[in-house]
Design a protein around this motif. Structure first.
Motif, PDB file in Angstrom:
ATOM      1  N   UNK A 216      -3.047  43.389  -2.845  1.00  0.00           N
ATOM      2  CA  UNK A 216      -3.902  43.294  -1.659  1.00  0.00           C
ATOM      3  C   UNK A 216      -5.072  44.270  -1.762  1.00  0.00           C
ATOM      4  N   UNK A 217      -4.823  45.496  -2.251  1.00  0.00           N
ATOM      5  CA  UNK A 217      -5.886  46.503  -2.347  1.00  0.00           C
ATOM      6  C   UNK A 217      -6.981  46.059  -3.307  1.00  0.00           C
ATOM      7  N   UNK A 218      -6.614  45.379  -4.389  1.00  0.00           N
ATOM      8  CA  UNK A 218      -7.623  44.897  -5.344  1.00  0.00           C
ATOM      9  C   UNK A 218      -8.519  43.847  -4.702  1.00  0.00           C
ATOM     10  N   UNK A 219      -7.925  42.953  -3.919  1.00  0.00           N
ATOM     11  CA  UNK A 219      -8.723  41.952  -3.211  1.00  0.00           C
ATOM     12  C   UNK A 219      -9.612  42.611  -2.161  1.00  0.00           C
ATOM     13  N   UNK A 220      -9.080  43.640  -1.491  1.00  0.00           N
ATOM     14  CA  UNK A 220      -9.856  44.362  -0.485  1.00  0.00           C
ATOM     15  C   UNK A 220     -11.023  45.103  -1.135  1.00  0.00           C
ATOM     16  N   UNK A 221     -10.807  45.694  -2.308  1.00  0.00           N
ATOM     17  CA  UNK A 221     -11.883  46.386  -3.018  1.00  0.00           C
ATOM     18  C   UNK A 221     -12.985  45.419  -3.438  1.00  0.00           C
ATOM     19  N   UNK A 222     -12.584  44.244  -3.908  1.00  0.00           N
ATOM     20  CA  UNK A 222     -13.582  43.231  -4.279  1.00  0.00           C
ATOM     21  C   UNK A 222     -14.399  42.812  -3.061  1.00  0.00           C
ATOM     22  N   UNK A 223     -13.716  42.629  -1.941  1.00  0.00           N
ATOM     23  CA  UNK A 223     -14.399  42.245  -0.700  1.00  0.00           C
ATOM     24  C   UNK A 223     -15.378  43.340  -0.274  1.00  0.00           C
ATOM     25  N   UNK A 224     -14.946  44.603  -0.347  1.00  0.00           N
ATOM     26  CA  UNK A 224     -15.806  45.717   0.043  1.00  0.00           C
ATOM     27  C   UNK A 224     -17.035  45.808  -0.854  1.00  0.00           C
ATOM     28  N   UNK A 225     -16.835  45.612  -2.137  1.00  0.00           N
ATOM     29  CA  UNK A 225     -17.952  45.672  -3.089  1.00  0.00           C
ATOM     30  C   UNK A 225     -18.971  44.567  -2.797  1.00  0.00           C
ATOM     31  N   UNK A 226     -18.494  43.345  -2.615  1.00  0.00           N
ATOM     32  CA  UNK A 226     -19.391  42.223  -2.333  1.00  0.00           C
ATOM     33  C   UNK A 226     -20.106  42.400  -1.000  1.00  0.00           C
ATOM     34  N   UNK A 227     -19.403  42.975  -0.019  1.00  0.00           N
ATOM     35  CA  UNK A 227     -19.998  43.199   1.303  1.00  0.00           C
ATOM     36  C   UNK A 227     -21.123  44.230   1.216  1.00  0.00           C
ATOM     37  N   UNK A 228     -20.882  45.330   0.488  1.00  0.00           N
ATOM     38  CA  UNK A 228     -21.914  46.352   0.345  1.00  0.00           C
ATOM     39  C   UNK A 228     -23.104  45.823  -0.445  1.00  0.00           C
ATOM     40  N   UNK A 229     -22.839  45.032  -1.468  1.00  0.00           N
ATOM     41  CA  UNK A 229     -23.933  44.460  -2.252  1.00  0.00           C
ATOM     42  C   UNK A 229     -24.789  43.545  -1.393  1.00  0.00           C
ATOM     43  N   UNK A 230     -24.146  42.739  -0.558  1.00  0.00           N
ATOM     44  CA  UNK A 230     -24.881  41.845   0.336  1.00  0.00           C
ATOM     45  C   UNK A 230     -25.729  42.641   1.328  1.00  0.00           C
ATOM     46  N   UNK A 231     -25.154  43.745   1.845  1.00  0.00           N
ATOM     47  CA  UNK A 231     -25.900  44.585   2.785  1.00  0.00           C
ATOM     48  C   UNK A 231     -27.130  45.195   2.120  1.00  0.00           C
ATOM     49  N   UNK A 232     -26.967  45.622   0.857  1.00  0.00           N
ATOM     50  CA  UNK A 232     -28.115  46.181   0.136  1.00  0.00           C
ATOM     51  C   UNK A 232     -29.176  45.130  -0.138  1.00  0.00           C
ATOM     52  N   UNK A 233     -28.719  43.938  -0.500  1.00  0.00           N
ATOM     53  CA  UNK A 233     -29.660  42.846  -0.758  1.00  0.00           C
ATOM     54  C   UNK A 233     -30.441  42.518   0.513  1.00  0.00           C
ATOM     55  N   UNK A 234     -29.728  42.433   1.635  1.00  0.00           N
ATOM     56  CA  UNK A 234     -30.390  42.128   2.908  1.00  0.00           C
ATOM     57  C   UNK A 234     -31.327  43.252   3.338  1.00  0.00           C
ATOM     58  N   UNK A 235     -30.954  44.499   3.009  1.00  0.00           N
ATOM     59  CA  UNK A 235     -31.763  45.639   3.419  1.00  0.00           C
ATOM     60  C   UNK A 235     -33.072  45.707   2.660  1.00  0.00           C
ATOM     61  N   UNK A 236     -32.992  45.440   1.369  1.00  0.00           N
ATOM     62  CA  UNK A 236     -34.199  45.577   0.529  1.00  0.00           C
ATOM     63  C   UNK A 236     -34.818  44.233   0.179  1.00  0.00           C
ATOM     64  N   UNK A 237     -34.404  43.237   0.884  1.00  0.00           N
ATOM     65  CA  UNK A 237     -34.961  41.901   0.616  1.00  0.00           C
ATOM     66  C   UNK A 237     -36.416  41.868   1.052  1.00  0.00           C
ATOM     67  N   UNK A 238     -37.257  41.399   0.163  1.00  0.00           N
ATOM     68  CA  UNK A 238     -38.698  41.333   0.451  1.00  0.00           C
ATOM     69  C   UNK A 238     -39.016  39.998   1.067  1.00  0.00           C
ATOM     70  N   UNK A 239     -39.536  40.026   2.266  1.00  0.00           N
ATOM     71  CA  UNK A 239     -39.900  38.782   2.954  1.00  0.00           C
ATOM     72  C   UNK A 239     -41.267  38.341   2.490  1.00  0.00           C
TER      73      UNK A 239
END
Length: 241
Positions: A216-239
């Motif tokens: 379960x922890x491995x799946x949770x870590x993958x989810x956390x990594x993908x979530x943070x990456x998405x947040x960074x992409x959305x934050x620095x996304x150039x419109x």
């Protein structure tokens, strides 16, 4: 006339009493089933699921209060406020820091995971085998797992030896004279055996739950990594202009 004919000819099946005896027979049947269940309850109780003795067994109101504390957390919160919330959450059986708990409950919501699932409960129960802090997600520690497995195995071995000694004592009383003291002693020994087997089962179940917690922890870590990456992409996304 056999027994069945005697029962059929009895007043229980008389036309005038069917309206009374029918519900009476059903009531006696249900009462008998409940009585049998009570007699064998200690044996069913031994193998009752023991995961998450804290969070899973909370009342609905306490679960809601715990979720409110987690949902209210923000990275800008004052540190003493965070510590107070975490102390309260520990009383609810949630021993991880607030940032991890927030990601955890986001994960089970986004992935539609039930709160009584084995993986989720194992992860809550087995926090002692993980390395983590407020800035890092839990990763299992091989050293901690080995130490806990050794401790669990040694304790189970001691309990098994104790059970055998109890059986030897019961065997010595088997051919003894029947009296009140010997009967009470044998019943007490039986209760001790039941509780000891219960403890052994809990320890074995918790040892096996380490595996579910790690998966379960491995799946949770993958989810956390993908979530943070998405947040960074959305934050620095150039419109586009």
């Amino acid at each position: 006339m056999n027994g069945i004919d005697i029962v059929k000819d009895s007043w229980l099946f008389d036309e005038h009493f069917k309206g009374i005896t029918g519900p009476l027979i059903v009531a006696i049947f249900l009462w008998s089933i409940r009585s049998i269940r009570r007699v064998f309850f200690p044996f069913f109780w031994i193998f009752k699921n023991n995961l998450s003795s804290g969070f899973l067994k909370l009342s609905v109101d306490d679960k809601i209060n715990a979720l409110k504390l987690i949902s209210e957390y923000k990275e800008t919160d004052e540190k003493y406020d965070v510590l107070m919330k975490e102390l309260k959450l520990k009383q609810y059986g949630l021993f991880y820091p607030l940032p991890i708990l927030q990601i955890l409950f986001n994960y089970i919501y986004d992935k539609n995971i039930r709160m009584n699932s084995i993986g989720f409960l194992s992860f809550l129960d087995c926090n002692q085998i993980f390395d983590y802090d407020r800035n890092t997600m839990p990763t299992h520690s091989l050293r901690k797992i080995i130490l806990f497995m050794i401790a669990h195995t040694a304790f189970v071995a001691l309990l098994v030896c104790y059970v055998f000694e109890v059986f030897e004592l019961v065997g010595s009383l088997y051919h003894a004279r029947v009296n009140f003291i010997n009967i009470i002693t044998m019943l007490a020994m039986l209760i001790i055996v039941i509780y000891t087997v219960r403890v052994i089962y809990i320890i074995v179940e918790n040892s096996i739950s380490f595996i579910w917690a790690i998966v379960f922890s491995k799946k949770l870590n993958d989810y956390s990594f993908l979530r943070k990456r998405k947040e960074l992409i959305d934050k620095y996304k150039v419109t586009p202009k």
